[in-house]
Design a protein around this motif. Sequence first.
Motif, PDB file in Angstrom:
ATOM      1  N   GLY A 790       0.816  -1.212   0.000  1.00 37.65           N
ATOM      2  CA  GLY A 790       0.000   0.000   0.000  1.00 37.65           C
ATOM      3  C   GLY A 790       0.846   1.255   0.000  1.00 37.65           C
ATOM      4  N   ASP A 791       1.060   1.849  -1.146  1.00 39.00           N
ATOM      5  CA  ASP A 791       1.802   3.099  -1.245  1.00 39.00           C
ATOM      6  C   ASP A 791       0.825   4.259  -1.067  1.00 39.00           C
ATOM      7  N   LYS A 792       0.937   4.969   0.046  1.00 33.00           N
ATOM      8  CA  LYS A 792       0.032   6.088   0.312  1.00 33.00           C
ATOM      9  C   LYS A 792       0.140   7.180  -0.750  1.00 33.00           C
ATOM     10  N   ASN A 793       1.306   7.233  -1.394  1.00 34.62           N
ATOM     11  CA  ASN A 793       1.542   8.330  -2.317  1.00 34.62           C
ATOM     12  C   ASN A 793       0.901   8.107  -3.684  1.00 34.62           C
ATOM     13  N   VAL A 794       0.873   6.867  -4.153  1.00 29.64           N
ATOM     14  CA  VAL A 794       0.453   6.596  -5.525  1.00 29.64           C
ATOM     15  C   VAL A 794      -0.991   7.009  -5.766  1.00 29.64           C
ATOM     16  N   TRP A 795      -1.886   6.735  -4.794  1.00 31.64           N
ATOM     17  CA  TRP A 795      -3.308   6.966  -5.007  1.00 31.64           C
ATOM     18  C   TRP A 795      -3.826   8.198  -4.290  1.00 31.64           C
ATOM     19  N   ASN A 796      -2.953   9.016  -3.725  1.00 30.96           N
ATOM     20  CA  ASN A 796      -3.387  10.228  -3.038  1.00 30.96           C
ATOM     21  C   ASN A 796      -3.879  11.231  -4.075  1.00 30.96           C
ATOM     22  N   ALA A 797      -5.181  11.515  -4.048  1.00 32.99           N
ATOM     23  CA  ALA A 797      -5.779  12.284  -5.138  1.00 32.99           C
ATOM     24  C   ALA A 797      -6.820  13.252  -4.610  1.00 32.99           C
ATOM     25  N   ALA A 798      -7.146  14.229  -5.460  1.00 36.06           N
ATOM     26  CA  ALA A 798      -8.210  15.190  -5.162  1.00 36.06           C
ATOM     27  C   ALA A 798      -8.961  15.508  -6.452  1.00 36.06           C
ATOM     28  N   PHE A 799     -10.283  15.747  -6.307  1.00 32.27           N
ATOM     29  CA  PHE A 799     -11.128  16.072  -7.444  1.00 32.27           C
ATOM     30  C   PHE A 799     -11.588  17.520  -7.309  1.00 32.27           C
ATOM     31  N   PHE A 800     -11.312  18.318  -8.336  1.00 30.39           N
ATOM     32  CA  PHE A 800     -11.680  19.737  -8.356  1.00 30.39           C
ATOM     33  C   PHE A 800     -12.907  19.869  -9.262  1.00 30.39           C
ATOM     34  N   ASP A 801     -14.036  20.200  -8.671  1.00 30.17           N
ATOM     35  CA  ASP A 801     -15.272  20.210  -9.447  1.00 30.17           C
ATOM     36  C   ASP A 801     -15.678  21.609  -9.921  1.00 30.17           C
ATOM     37  N   LYS A 802     -14.895  22.642  -9.561  1.00 32.73           N
ATOM     38  CA  LYS A 802     -15.184  23.992 -10.018  1.00 32.73           C
ATOM     39  C   LYS A 802     -13.884  24.657 -10.465  1.00 32.73           C
ATOM     40  N   GLU A 803     -14.000  25.583 -11.403  1.00 31.57           N
ATOM     41  CA  GLU A 803     -12.815  26.305 -11.859  1.00 31.57           C
ATOM     42  C   GLU A 803     -12.281  27.249 -10.792  1.00 31.57           C
ATOM     43  N   THR A 804     -13.130  27.599  -9.832  1.00 31.19           N
ATOM     44  CA  THR A 804     -12.702  28.524  -8.772  1.00 31.19           C
ATOM     45  C   THR A 804     -12.162  27.788  -7.546  1.00 31.19           C
ATOM     46  N   SER A 805     -12.200  26.476  -7.551  1.00 36.35           N
ATOM     47  CA  SER A 805     -11.722  25.720  -6.386  1.00 36.35           C
ATOM     48  C   SER A 805     -10.231  25.437  -6.522  1.00 36.35           C
ATOM     49  N   TYR A 806      -9.553  25.341  -5.387  1.00 40.55           N
ATOM     50  CA  TYR A 806      -8.113  25.064  -5.383  1.00 40.55           C
ATOM     51  C   TYR A 806      -7.716  24.580  -3.997  1.00 40.55           C
ATOM     52  N   LEU A 807      -6.547  24.009  -3.908  1.00 42.36           N
ATOM     53  CA  LEU A 807      -5.905  23.683  -2.642  1.00 42.36           C
ATOM     54  C   LEU A 807      -4.660  24.541  -2.505  1.00 42.36           C
ATOM     55  N   HIS A 808      -4.337  24.924  -1.297  1.00 43.98           N
ATOM     56  CA  HIS A 808      -3.115  25.712  -1.113  1.00 43.98           C
ATOM     57  C   HIS A 808      -2.211  25.031  -0.087  1.00 43.98           C
ATOM     58  N   PHE A 809      -0.923  25.165  -0.327  1.00 48.62           N
ATOM     59  CA  PHE A 809       0.109  24.565   0.509  1.00 48.62           C
ATOM     60  C   PHE A 809       1.199  25.606   0.762  1.00 48.62           C
ATOM     61  N   PRO A 810       2.122  25.321   1.705  1.00 51.87           N
ATOM     62  CA  PRO A 810       3.225  26.267   1.929  1.00 51.87           C
ATOM     63  C   PRO A 810       4.072  26.469   0.669  1.00 51.87           C
ATOM     64  N   THR A 811       4.823  27.541   0.656  1.00 53.72           N
ATOM     65  CA  THR A 811       5.657  27.911  -0.493  1.00 53.72           C
ATOM     66  C   THR A 811       6.581  26.765  -0.904  1.00 53.72           C
ATOM     67  N   PHE A 812       6.659  26.543  -2.180  1.00 54.96           N
ATOM     68  CA  PHE A 812       7.552  25.523  -2.719  1.00 54.96           C
ATOM     69  C   PHE A 812       8.972  26.079  -2.758  1.00 54.96           C
ATOM     70  N   HIS A 813       9.920  25.336  -2.179  1.00 60.36           N
ATOM     71  CA  HIS A 813      11.319  25.758  -2.161  1.00 60.36           C
ATOM     72  C   HIS A 813      12.119  24.861  -3.101  1.00 60.36           C
ATOM     73  N   GLY A 814      12.367  25.373  -4.284  1.00 62.14           N
ATOM     74  CA  GLY A 814      13.182  24.661  -5.271  1.00 62.14           C
ATOM     75  C   GLY A 814      14.103  25.653  -5.952  1.00 62.14           C
ATOM     76  N   GLU A 815      14.954  26.296  -5.157  1.00 58.28           N
ATOM     77  CA  GLU A 815      15.749  27.417  -5.652  1.00 58.28           C
ATOM     78  C   GLU A 815      16.632  27.045  -6.835  1.00 58.28           C
ATOM     79  N   LEU A 816      17.377  25.932  -6.711  1.00 60.29           N
ATOM     80  CA  LEU A 816      18.305  25.544  -7.770  1.00 60.29           C
ATOM     81  C   LEU A 816      17.814  24.351  -8.573  1.00 60.29           C
ATOM     82  N   SER A 817      17.067  23.461  -7.942  1.00 54.82           N
ATOM     83  CA  SER A 817      16.531  22.291  -8.628  1.00 54.82           C
ATOM     84  C   SER A 817      15.085  22.097  -8.200  1.00 54.82           C
ATOM     85  N   ALA A 818      14.224  21.883  -9.166  1.00 52.33           N
ATOM     86  CA  ALA A 818      12.816  21.660  -8.865  1.00 52.33           C
ATOM     87  C   ALA A 818      12.288  20.610  -9.826  1.00 52.33           C
ATOM     88  N   ASP A 819      11.731  19.534  -9.263  1.00 53.47           N
ATOM     89  CA  ASP A 819      11.044  18.574 -10.112  1.00 53.47           C
ATOM     90  C   ASP A 819       9.632  18.393  -9.588  1.00 53.47           C
TER      91      ASP A 819
END
Length: 1300
Positions: A790-819
């Motif tokens: 059971g990989d918790k990461n593979v199936w972790n999903a969200a469904f966005f049913d409106k164009e105005t809906s979103y999720l927010h998270f802390p700032t992404f830190h990928g100063e020199l490398s970002a994937d």
Amino acid sequence: MDLWSKKVPGIITQVLLILIGSHWATAGEVCHSPLVSNLLPSSFRSSSHLSGSHGPGFAKLNRREGAGGWSPLSSDGYQWLEVDLGERTHITAVATQGRYGSSDWLTAYLLMFSDTGHNWRQYRQEDSIDAFPGNTNADSVVQHKLQHPVIARYVRLIPLDWNPNGRIGLRLETYGCHYNSDVVSFDGRSSLLFRLSPRPRQMALESISLKFKTLWNSGILLHAEGHSEHSLTLELEKGKLLLLLRKGRSSSPDAQHLVSLGSLLDDQHWHDVTVEHHSTHLNLTVDKNTLWVQIPPRFTHWDHDQMSVGADRVLGSWRSVGSHRNFKGCLENLVYNGVNLVDLAKQKDQRVTVKGNVTFSCSEPVFVAMTFTSPESFLCLPGVTEPSSTGASVGLQFRTWNKAGLLLTFDLPKHGGTVWLYLSRARLHLQIHKSGRAPLELSVGSALNDGQWHSVELMSRRGHLTVTVDRDEGASAHASPSFPVTTGSQLFFGGCPPDDSSPECMNPFRAFQGCMRLLAVDDQPVDLIMVQQRMMGNYSHLQIDMCGIIDRCSLSHCEHGGSCSQSWSTFHCNCSTTGYSGATCHSSIYEQSCEAYKHKGNTSAYYYIDVDGSGPIRPQLIYCDMTEDKTWMVIQHNNTELTRVQPSPGRNQHSAHFEYSSEEEQLAAIITQSEHCEQELTYHCRKSRLLNTPDGPPLSWWVGGPGGGQVQTYWAGAPPGSQRCACGLQESCVDPKHHCNCDADRTEWANDSGLLTHKETLPVRSLVLGDVHRPGSESAYKVGHLRCHGDKNVWNAAFFDKETSYLHFPTFHGELSADISFLFKTTSSSGVFLENLGIKDFIRIELSSSTEVLFSFDVGNGPLEVRVEAGSPLNDDRWHRIRAERNVKEASLRLDELPAATQEAPADGHIHLQLNSQLFIGGTASRQKGFRGCIRSLQLNGVTLDLEERAKITPGVQAGCPGHCSSYGSLCQNQGRCVERPNSFSCNCGPSAYTGAFCDREVSASFKPGTSISYTFKEPNRSSSALPDTTLRAENISLSFRTSQSPALLLYVGSYRREYLAVLLNKHDKLEVRYRLDGTKDAEILRSKVRNLANGQLHAVTIRRLADAVSVQIDQNAREDFNVTSDVEFNAIRSLVLGRVHNSGDLDPELSRIASPGFTGCLSAVLFNSVSPLKAALLHQDTSPVIVTGPLVQSICGSTSANPYAAETTHHLSGQSGSVGTGQPLVNAVRSDSALIGGVIAVVIFVVLSALAVMARVLYRRKGTFQSQEVKTVKPEDGPELAFGGSQNGPSEHQKEYFI
């Protein structure tokens, strides 16, 4: 008073300076005084000036004297303005302004700094940005605070661009404060010796700090020793700083510890060095780069009481630490544990001994270098007017990273020839072409692109030609041309002018990019300052009086151990052995779990797993068990066998330690990200107690959990801390007074076993058994593999049913490398998947149209976009995978399995991605262009964002996303059906003749003459005379077989009305299908034309009937079509038989004769409509209407790659072996017995194997070309001990233990 107490005020002063410096760094105003406004006009110099009123002395900020600022005579890229601050000064900012009342201002410029007015150093923001933005008009002031303050005396500003409607015009100011320093100079033969005793008590932090500058690339900066012979040496070696820790005088690897940092430190600029010693590690800092170094325990204690500076002279002797060369150059502010040692030497302290000529100022030679910055760079110098009849000479020094480039070319005067001196493959080559003569070629040297200074001398004297590299330390090549070699009227260095502008210069090679200095023609030095002032020669794209070489691999951007190589303008990462890919070896080429491999269609095998993707944890080889509905990651250790405990004299306990195949970090990550983990723990006992009582001290325990683990006193099947076994929890122990079976202390064999499932206590690291040495005690234990699914990461999903809906998270830190990687599915044609903003920077991934994905970002160089166009619509409600990466070299975007699209980053642009807002998923901060659909398995730099948890508390977003079969249903093979799950999917193999996670594993069996499988479709109603109404107008039959028997009945389906269907091989080795659909008539025979089917090879047969039309296909042969004429209905079918037909009364005589011998061979993947009789017999006999008689051997004979003569795994359905019960446990005798017994066992096995080989050969000759060999499953009653030599290579899909 000793040295240390005497210097307490000095230590306090140092601390105060540090505190003040910190205040400057935070407040930014203390060291921000104007430095230029009060200078005299004589402190200003420039390349030229338009008139006296436009002179450099008028270039003061906000001043209007003269023409209101400086303007050069001509506005081009070779102008400069220079300011002498009078002394070395701390510079923190610079400001510019245009010329007052004019249209003259700069829009971009470079900053240069110097201590001497020569050997300028270009200031770089972020170590890569050259240019500062300038003004937009003549009056406004634009100020730039330097990211890294500079200490220098001279400031030079070089205009790069200016107002196109005006000229170069400038007023400027620099800001900073006074700088104090103590300097000492060494000439290569001098040194200082400091006696540091008596030494204070051990300090929590010890430190050494200094600055140095030199022109020589090797030499000892300092060497410290103590009475215990622990020593520390700081030494330059080829421009790198080496830190050597040594114990004693041995040069063995165990007696020393060496680290290296920095590069090109022989550039005659000041470099900061700090060594901080903590208890178990040290920090080595060179300039702005710090290396954290773990110290081996033998080097952690420092007791230095002497320090030699400039050499390794200690205790009145000279001792080599790797180099005999002393340091030649200047040191500044040498501080040891807060004591300024240079100040001690200046004060002529009695604890300081001076050797040689040591001066307390920094006098340095002037070596004027020049930088060839681009392929357009060249320098043209005049040759001698009267060539010497005896010859010529040219000398120079160069440094570069490029393997190829032209150093020098000139024509031979009056002789119609050309000389080229150039680099190729990092060797120096001389080539002379002269008309009518064979070309003359010489080569010398190697690895000349190492960034070090190399000297070159070309000398022609009296018919003898010599090319020398690096003088005494290098090599020479010689020739004796038949013509004189003298310099012509012009010499070209580095390259040639543009085409047609100088026909006498031709360069068939690459242009040189690098630095040159110390040019000499016919033994006369070339004054490059005169060249810079256009008083001699000609040049283009040169930076004179500086060497601008950069080591792009010194602090490598290559990640995960990728090796860095470089050229003048860029670097390259070799990722071939790392397990990572991309321009900087950032992205893992492996999946993060077995679950991810499974859903790419893979089957059970060993796979490299990279649990954190692009994170620091290395990939590890792990076995993935995909035979069940769940996908298991199996982490092995060094002892998974059932092991007999042997008494050890003098020891009251038995302990076992388990070493796992995975590294500690990976092990912890696997357990954390898995939904479930378990580990088998078994104890077999006779007169050997396990845990004793819940209230008393435990006799045995195990250690488990992360890191070193913690002591656990519960057993498998019980909760942590309970000091119980599974039977105690279930109240089923053999003695109700105890909570473990073994604690009953009986003379009969018992066991306590089960699964450990609490992840926080896994894995089992060690086991201690305490009641194993009493008379009559016997025991054995087993600790299984750690298994997680059971990989918790593979199936972790969200469904966005409106164009105005979103999720927010802390700032992404990928100063020199970002994937960034994720999966999406949608029915919309556009929408933003992800967005994160900064003040100016941003990063965004979006579906820009129904067929295009766009990855865009800005790190300060302007927006950059990478696009991938799909060949079909992406809004098809199927999962699609996106992988985006951005690093200092390039950006890439990959969609599904399409080729990646890439965009190179600017060679010398901004490199840091600076974001400060929240990270938006599924939408944007403006709530426009939002995404409608599902996003799954979103990972940023290897870290999975928990979309489901955030979705649970966010309106307009739903946790999870169903509908996986639309994307993954094709993985279910052989008529298997995809079944939806909330997270994931599974394959229902019920309608298939196959089994396995994807219905891809054939079910095969070996048949003997007496083997029979009878599958009953429907029994008659006993209360009625009516027959079952199972009537067929069509059949779909498929099977595979392998046999050498003919004739042979493969399959028979009978009915209650004497109708039947038979599939057989006739005596001519051809396939026949016999239908009797009318019980009153003879069977109709449909005979295939395919020959030689009883050849022992695997053949696949498909038979289809619809009413009277029948088709037969065998292997890849053409389909054959037939018709039945008697009837179209197969009425009241009763049963299907494979192998021997026991009730042969319904068979006609000929079919009865064919069926009577039974079937010998292999049948595989048998399917009659939706019935798989072979699978029912082998896997579901207890729940299926199937009867098995005779030996039935489960096999892999249905595999096209299987060896038909290989031994088969047996599966005896009659007389299945029972549980061990209270019998003696089957243990690994190899682990539990002595080596002598093991040797005897090995001999016995060899004899038995030899006998079996002989028997097999005899049987092979007797039974023909196909014969299956049975290997029986071990039963408890077969013997007291397990067979020896169990496989240790890894888990198999069905692990059993066998004997021969």
